[in-house]
Write an enzyme that holds these catalytic residues in place. Structure first.
Site, short mmCIF file in Angstrom:
data_model
loop_
_atom_site.label_atom_id
_atom_site.label_comp_id
_atom_site.label_asym_id
_atom_site.label_seq_id
_atom_site.Cartn_x
_atom_site.Cartn_y
_atom_site.Cartn_z
NE ARG A 144 33.14 3.67 76.22
CZ ARG A 144 31.97 4.01 75.69
NH1 ARG A 144 30.95 4.38 76.48
NH2 ARG A 144 31.78 3.98 74.38
NE ARG B 262 17.47 11.14 72.03
CZ ARG B 262 18.53 10.76 72.73
NH1 ARG B 262 19.75 10.99 72.27
NH2 ARG B 262 18.38 10.18 73.89
CB SER C 30 29.98 7.40 77.62
OG SER C 30 28.97 7.74 76.73
CB SER D 150 28.36 3.95 65.92
OG SER D 150 28.05 3.32 67.14
CG ASP E 164 24.20 11.14 73.14
OD1 ASP E 164 23.62 10.58 72.20
OD2 ASP E 164 25.04 10.57 73.86
#
Ligand code: S3P
Length: 773
Positions: free
Chosen positions: A356, A676, A352, A497, A645
């Site tokens: 970025r 998942r 992540s 999110s 995750d």
């Protein structure tokens, strides 16, 4: 003679009683050799191959080599009975051969809905050959199928014939509206039997594409080598010729007559390509003249990564996996049962934060130096996408990347769609960032990403004034129309999110007024932290964060911590195997990411943090973990977004705990790289773990302290990196081997996973196999 790949042989060829090859050089000879290798005219097959060539010696050699049954120097005696005629002569010789053929072939044989005789060619340019046919036949016969096998060699003559010349090469056929489908099918069958991949294109397009991909590079090589060979110091130049120049001389060593013919025949398309090249060269020359190092870097970096990028783009696979797959086939992991883990390791950088770092670095003023960058496919795709938009980026080299920021309005329109591989984060964050640009753009991804929902970002962006088209059901590709004035909105996110939040904040940078996002539960806040680190004011009050558009970003160094999501596989490995004792160094422990630590502790894991510190606005620590028996728990709802995750690995922890572990409120798991919940449930079923699936979660019955918790089996990871790695960890308590298919995408987040896993005691091996398809 080498065998052609049997799977590529087709029945189509058996229908050709007599193949006539006109011109028995390397190309024609190799075609004959490939047909023989595919069984044509061999072992009871009734077909014959005959050839016409001006050289009687070549014919004799072809017969000696067993490539042809007979031949002649004149066409007249050979045409009778021929069902398929292949013209393998140079383009400029095509006119006379076509005219001769037209005189010899009764019109009715090459025309109609199902022509008796099919004629094809192998010329490198198609418009010129089509015009020859028009002149010779008076119109284009339905039995004429023009073609171009993209294969060759510096060697020439029938003696260099190679039955594998076309294997895995492309053959472009350029049917016209006159071409009969039956004739096209027969020529397709011919080339497939030789192992080639057959594609179709129209004549003009073929000539334009080839002018760029083949003719222009040859022209440049001829010109460069000739220019240098005429200079005074030419002896020195050739004496010290290094790799690069040698490659040019290799290309310039190609057949001069053939190339003269090609440039004559494809003049217009070559000149257009040359004009474009001259414009590019002028830009580069200017950058060199001015010493504009950013401009030079932008060009060189983009070019040096272009091949990987476009290979993966064309095949819609993850950024580098495509290359590996082409080289070695599909990737399977084999994890042997048993073992334990011990040692001290550092897992790769946070995915992540890596995404970025490139995004904000590119939009900042100044140079951003990134350390610990994840050299995984997803973040590399992001990096390449910015190169496509004109940003100079150096590296990555051992986790170091230098981004030469272009400022908030310095991005340039990309030449084509931006490919973000497997990365949902990239696609959603890019959507926000691109909505504010002054140019149109299109975002595309691999097969998995193409199934994922993008309406969650497209809808609120539209509320801000963005113009975005999606495919059906709000799926990628995303077409983003630039030059739309954006205005800030107050948005209540329907799901927790971080990607949606980040997307809106990035769009908010370009919007008028304030953009406010309320989250139903805390989600990772890397965007907010990094924006603040780049000097942009971001506010937070309770569950809402906001910023005001129109500001600027100032470059700042970024130290990417190790990814807690990658560390999780090892935490679970140690947590489930007696005798384990592991340290994971420098792991990011941002409070919005530590659900996995909290959940494992609740389950009874012996886990503690040491060496806590803050690097570049993100907290990090060393994580220590020793085996302790786990117990099943009801996972607290507030931990779900903080461990989103990590659930695939946590399911493996649950399968080894005593009692039942229950997960609810995790419907987001169904729209990750795979569904998942279902993918893990299928895998758990394959190894014999009892569980019950519900819409938003799962109940998993743990094995408790049984030494062997479950069996082995074969798992389909569905191309989802985290599913693949979770089942490698599961093998530690399995009774038998666990085999996991479709693992190439592990490289999206964790390059070098199996090597690192082996260093701490996991017994996992990679196996390459299958064909790249
Ligand atoms: C991410 C946010 C999460 C996470 C993903 C990375 C991010 O996705 O699952 O792997 O970097 O912002 P959602 O925002 O869809 O929950």
């Amino acid at each position: 003679m080498a065998e052609a790949t049997p799977s590529r042989m087709t029945g189509g060829l058996v229908d050709e009683p007599k193949v006539l090859i006109v011109g028995l050089g390397l190309i024609g000879g190799s075609l004959a050799a490939a047909l023989r290798a595919a069984g044509f005219g061999q072992g009871g097959h009734p077909g014959t191959i005959v050839a016409c060539d001006p050289s009687a010696d070549e014919i004799a050699r072809g017969i000696d080599m067993g490539l042809i049954d007979s031949g002649a120097t004149q066409l007249a005696s050979l045409v009778e009975g021929a069902s398929l005629i292949v013209l393998a002569v140079p383009v400029l010789a095509m006119q006379s051969v076509m005219s001769e053929l037209a005189a010899l072939l009764p019109e009715a044989q090459v025309s109609g809905g199902a022509p008796q005789v099919v004629v094809t060619d192998v010329g490198s340019t198609k418009a010129a050959v089509r015009d020859c046919a028009l002149r010779a036949f008076g119109r284009l016969p339905s039995g004429l199928v023009l073609g171009h096998p993209i294969a060759g060699s510096e060697k020439s003559g029938v003696s260099a014939a190679n039955p594998r010349l076309y294997v895995d090469h492309k053959v472009i056929l350029t049917p016209t509206s006159e071409t009969s489908p039956g004739a096209l099918a027969r020529v397709t069958a011919l080339w497939r039997a030789c192992g080639a991949e057959v594609l179709e294109m129209d004549v003009a397009r073929h000539d334009q594409v080839l002018a760029r991909t083949s003719h222009l590079p040859h022209l440049l090589a001829f010109s460069l080598v000739d220019t240098l060979a005429r200079q005074d110091e030419r002896l020195e130049i050739f004496r010290y010729a290094a790799g690069g120049f040698r490659d040019f001389t290799r290309i310039a060593g190609s057949d001069p007559v053939m190339w003269r013919d090609i440039f004559t025949a494809n003049r217009e398309a070559v000149l257009t390509a040359l004009n474009d090249f001259e414009a590019g060269l002028a830009r580069l020359k200017l950058a060199v003249e001015r010493g504009d190092s950013d401009a030079m870097l932008a060009i060189f970096d983009r070019a040096s990564h272009a091949r990987h990028y476009f290979d993966s783009l064309l095949n819609q696979t993850s950024y580098q996996a495509e290359y590996q797959m082409q080289q070695q086939g599909k990737l399977t992991f084999r994890a042997a049962p048993g073992g334990r883990v011990a040692g001290r390791i550092r897992v790769p950088g946070d995915k992540s934060i890596s995404h970025r770092s490139i995004m904000l670095g590119a939009l900042a003023e100044g140079v951003t130096e990134v350390k610990g960058f994840l050299e995984g496919e997803d973040s590399l795709a992001t990096l390449q996408a910015f190169r496509e938009m004109g940003v100079a980026i150096e590296g990555p080299h051992q986790g170091r990347v230098i981004v030469h920021g272009v400022g908030m309005h310095g991005l340039k329109a990309p030449a084509g769609p931006l490919y973000v591989g497997n990365a949902g984060t990239a696609m959603r964050l890019f959507a926000g960032l691109l909505a504010g640009q002054a140019f149109d753009s299109e975002l595309i991804g691999d097969a998995s990403l193409t199934k994922r929902p993008m309406g969650r970002v497209a809808d609120p962006l539209r509320l801000m004034g963005a113009k975005i088209d999606t495919a059906e059901g709000g799926r990628p590709p995303l077409k983003i129309h630039g030059r739309q004035p954006l205005k800030g909105i107050d948005y209540d996110m329907p799901m927790a999110s971080a990607q949606v939040k980040s997307c809106l904040l990035l769009a908010g940078l370009y919007a008028e007024g304030e953009t406010r996002v309320r989250e139903p539960a805390p989600t990772r806040d890397h965007t907010e932290r990094m924006l603040a680190g780049f000097g942009y004011e971001v506010h937070r009050e309770g569950d809402t964060c906001w910023l005001r558009g129109g500001g600027k970003l100032t470059a700042a160094p970024i130290d990417v911590p190790s990814d807690i999501s990658s560390a999780t596989f090892f935490l679970v490995a140690a947590a489930i195997t007696p005798g384990s004792n592991l340290t994971l160094e420098h792991v990011g422990i941002n409070p919005t990411r530590i659900g996995v630590i909290n959940i494992l502790k609740l389950m009874g894991a012996d886990l503690w943090l040491a060496n806590e510190q803050e690097v570049g606005g993100e907290p990090v620590a060393d994580l220590h973990i020793r085996y302790a028996p786990l117990k099943g728990i009801d996972i607290p709802l507030d931990q779900v977004p903080l461990a989103i995750d990590e659930f695939p690995a946590l399911f493996i922890a649950a399968a080894n705990a005593t009692g039942v572990t229950r997960l609810r409120g995790a419907e987001e798991l169904r729209v990750k790289e795979s569904d998942r919940i279902q993918a893990m449930a299928d895998g758990l079923a394959a190894i014999g773990v009892t569980h019950t699936v519900v819409e938003d979660g799962i109940d998993i019955v743990g094995a408790g302290d049984r030494e062997i918790a479950y069996g082995g089996g074969r798992i389909d990871s569905l191309g989802d990196h985290r599913i693949a790695m979770s089942f490698v960890v599961a093998a530690l308590r399995a009774g038998e081997e666990i085999v996991i298919d479709d693992c190439a995408n592990v490289a999206t987040s964790f390059p070098g996973f199996t090597e690192l896993a082996r260093t701490v005691g996991l017994m996992v091996n990679e196996e390459r196999g299958g064909s790249a398809s």
